[in-house]
Design a protein around this motif. Structure first.
Motif, mmCIF file in Angstrom:
data_model
loop_
_atom_site.group_PDB
_atom_site.id
_atom_site.type_symbol
_atom_site.label_atom_id
_atom_site.label_comp_id
_atom_site.label_asym_id
_atom_site.label_seq_id
_atom_site.Cartn_x
_atom_site.Cartn_y
_atom_site.Cartn_z
ATOM 1 N N UNK A 1 0.830 -1.200 0.000
ATOM 2 C CA UNK A 1 0.000 0.000 0.000
ATOM 3 C C UNK A 1 0.867 1.254 0.000
ATOM 4 N N UNK A 2 0.658 2.118 -0.982
ATOM 5 C CA UNK A 2 1.369 3.392 -1.093
ATOM 6 C C UNK A 2 0.374 4.534 -1.029
ATOM 7 N N UNK A 3 0.637 5.513 -0.151
ATOM 8 C CA UNK A 3 -0.290 6.622 0.011
ATOM 9 C C UNK A 3 -0.256 7.634 -1.116
ATOM 10 N N UNK A 4 0.884 7.796 -1.765
ATOM 11 C CA UNK A 4 1.000 8.755 -2.865
ATOM 12 C C UNK A 4 0.466 8.153 -4.166
ATOM 13 N N UNK A 5 0.311 9.019 -5.177
ATOM 14 C CA UNK A 5 -0.174 8.554 -6.468
ATOM 15 C C UNK A 5 0.923 7.903 -7.304
ATOM 16 N N UNK A 6 2.174 7.992 -6.840
ATOM 17 C CA UNK A 6 3.299 7.361 -7.531
ATOM 18 C C UNK A 6 4.146 6.622 -6.506
ATOM 19 N N UNK A 7 4.603 5.423 -6.855
ATOM 20 C CA UNK A 7 5.503 4.689 -5.984
ATOM 21 C C UNK A 7 6.859 5.394 -5.950
ATOM 22 N N UNK A 8 7.454 5.463 -4.755
ATOM 23 C CA UNK A 8 8.788 6.044 -4.630
ATOM 24 C C UNK A 8 8.833 7.539 -4.851
ATOM 25 N N UNK A 9 7.743 8.234 -4.569
ATOM 26 C CA UNK A 9 7.677 9.673 -4.847
ATOM 27 C C UNK A 9 8.644 10.471 -3.977
ATOM 28 N N UNK A 10 8.873 10.029 -2.757
ATOM 29 C CA UNK A 10 9.672 10.829 -1.822
ATOM 30 C C UNK A 10 11.153 10.436 -1.885
ATOM 31 N N UNK A 11 11.677 9.741 -0.885
ATOM 32 C CA UNK A 11 13.119 9.504 -0.798
ATOM 33 C C UNK A 11 13.649 8.685 -1.964
ATOM 34 N N UNK A 12 12.920 7.663 -2.386
ATOM 35 C CA UNK A 12 13.430 6.775 -3.436
ATOM 36 C C UNK A 12 13.694 7.528 -4.729
ATOM 37 N N UNK A 13 12.792 8.427 -5.077
ATOM 38 C CA UNK A 13 12.931 9.147 -6.331
ATOM 39 C C UNK A 13 13.860 10.348 -6.267
ATOM 40 N N UNK A 14 14.514 10.557 -5.127
ATOM 41 C CA UNK A 14 15.328 11.772 -4.961
ATOM 42 C C UNK A 14 16.722 11.455 -4.420
ATOM 43 N N UNK A 15 17.197 10.258 -4.669
ATOM 44 C CA UNK A 15 18.466 9.831 -4.078
ATOM 45 C C UNK A 15 19.628 10.104 -5.020
ATOM 46 N N UNK A 16 20.843 9.963 -4.472
ATOM 47 C CA UNK A 16 22.052 10.091 -5.281
ATOM 48 C C UNK A 16 22.339 8.819 -6.070
ATOM 49 N N UNK A 17 21.581 7.749 -5.821
ATOM 50 C CA UNK A 17 21.637 6.514 -6.613
ATOM 51 C C UNK A 17 23.026 5.908 -6.643
ATOM 52 N N UNK A 18 23.614 5.721 -5.461
ATOM 53 C CA UNK A 18 24.980 5.231 -5.385
ATOM 54 C C UNK A 18 25.037 3.940 -4.574
ATOM 55 N N UNK A 19 25.842 2.982 -5.042
ATOM 56 C CA UNK A 19 26.126 1.758 -4.309
ATOM 57 C C UNK A 19 27.551 1.857 -3.777
#
Length: 387
Positions: free
Chosen positions: A30-48
């Motif tokens: 269950x996701x409260x927003x209209x898009x999955x990963x709208x907050x932290x996931x979609x705004x990361x530096x994307x680094x391993x």
């Protein structure tokens, strides 16, 4: 609807948990927003990076590498990781205080150990670095960029392929436990009954706990800013830009890295903020630009994009994974700070094992990550008079 597990939160942590749980039974994500990963996931530096974070976090990251390097067949259409590397700079003060040696030592237990390089080596790797201001440098060679969208969508597709449901725009509005069963109601009017509830709601995880009557873990969301900039430079370095490493300093006051033909820059800010749709402050944007210009020969022509995200931590800055001691069947997958994406495979696998009644895998530090560490840390603070 009766399901084996309800997962609250459709960011990377919730999606990973649901993916591994769906191997074992029925799952509703269950996701409260209209898009999955709208907050932290979609705004990361994307680094391993196996070099960043506390030792328990580094172990989670290392335990995730195999999944990133060889995901299950059909999980993604392209590799999840691509080489990047990191150069970390140190001032004379960093050297004198031992910060440089500590950073070097922390990176020696990675699969490919960090090692010292000369400042000339650093400038050869990133030719825009200014020829002044720093005394020593180290390389973290095994750092890679993550295709975050491919990872996230792979988890979500996997949940659905295994018979689970993924629902957007379904904020949880009520939770109650009755006769050993959790009853979950959403804003869209959907109702679920389940024996196991996983709280992966990011900055909102304490709010979800409050709905369930579970004690909070003291989440502290912190805003981090990033900008994408065009910079005045010659055609030669623009052609080489995609091959540059990420550059940071051992004091963690900035980083920059190539991104879509431009530079992504952050002042590494950690400003306390309530759970919200985080937006960048103009002061933080200006600081990001100033720190980039201070460490390079560049002058920023324009900021093309700016954004902010929330990194949620607890007092000891360790993740919280496992069953709440005061709420049977209520499991935490929270407080992942800035490490949620790079640790997602190990976090999802670990939480699925705990929900099934097992123990954390051997490559995960159970003692450090259990919800009990929040209580222990709070008790220690009380003994010291608090802050």
């Amino acid at each position: 609807m009766n399901v084996d597990v309800v997962v609250v939160g459709g960011g990377i942590a919730g999606a990973a948990c649901a993916y591994f749980l769906a191997q074992r039974g029925s799952v509703a994500l269950l996701e409260g927003e209209d898009a999955f990963g709208y907050h932290a996931t979609g705004r990361s530096a994307a680094l391993f990076s196996e070099y960043f974070g506390s030792r328990p976090v580094r172990l989670l990251t290392a335990a995730s590498r195999a999944f990133f390097e060889a995901p299950p067949g059909g999980f993604a259409d392209a590799p999840l990781l691509s080489p990047r590397g990191v150069v970390a700079l140190a001032t004379e003060s960093d050297v004198q205080t031992g910060r440089f040696d500590a950073a070097l030592a922390a990176g020696r237990d990675a699969r490919i150990a960090a090692f010292e390089i000369t400042l000339d080596d650093a400038r050869a790797m990133c030719p825009i670095l200014a020829p002044h201001g720093y005394a020593r440098a180290l390389a973290r060679p095994a750092v890679a960029d993550i295709d975050v969208d491919a990872l996230h969508q792979g988890f979500l597709r996997g949940v659905r392929a295994r018979g689970g449901s993924t629902m957007r725009g379904e904020a949880v509005t009520a939770i109650r436990r009755e006769a050993g069963v959790w009853h979950v109601v959403t804003a869209g009017g959907h109702a679920f009954a389940t024996g196991r509830l996983v709280n992966a709601a990011g900055a909102w995880a304490d709010d979800v706990a409050a709905l369930a009557g579970a004690a909070p873990i003291g989440l502290m969301p912190k805003r981090r800013t990033a900008v994408l900039v065009d910079a005045a430079g010659d055609a030669h370095w623009r052609a080489a830009l995609p091959t540059w490493p990420m550059v940071t300093n051992v004091a963690d006051t900035f980083y920059f890295k190539p991104e879509s033909g431009k530079l992504m820059v952050s002042p590494s800010d950690e400003t306390p903020a309530p759970p919200c749709d985080a937006q960048p402050e103009e002061l933080d944007v200006a600081i990001a630009v100033a720190r980039l210009e201070a460490v390079t020969t560049l002058r920023v022509a324009r900021v093309t994009h700016k954004w902010a995200g929330l990194r949620s931590v607890v007092a000891d800055e360790l993740p919280v994974l496992g069953e709440a001691p005061d709420a049977p069947g209520f499991f935490w997958a929270a407080a992942l700070g800035g490490f949620g994406i790079q640790t997602a495979p190990a976090v999802g696998r670990a939480v699925a094992a705990l929900v099934a009644g097992g123990a954390l895998p051997d490559d995960v530090d159970e003692t450090a990550l259990s919800p009990a560490h929040v209580t222990k840390y709070a008790s220690h603070d009380d003994d010291q008079g608090g802050i």
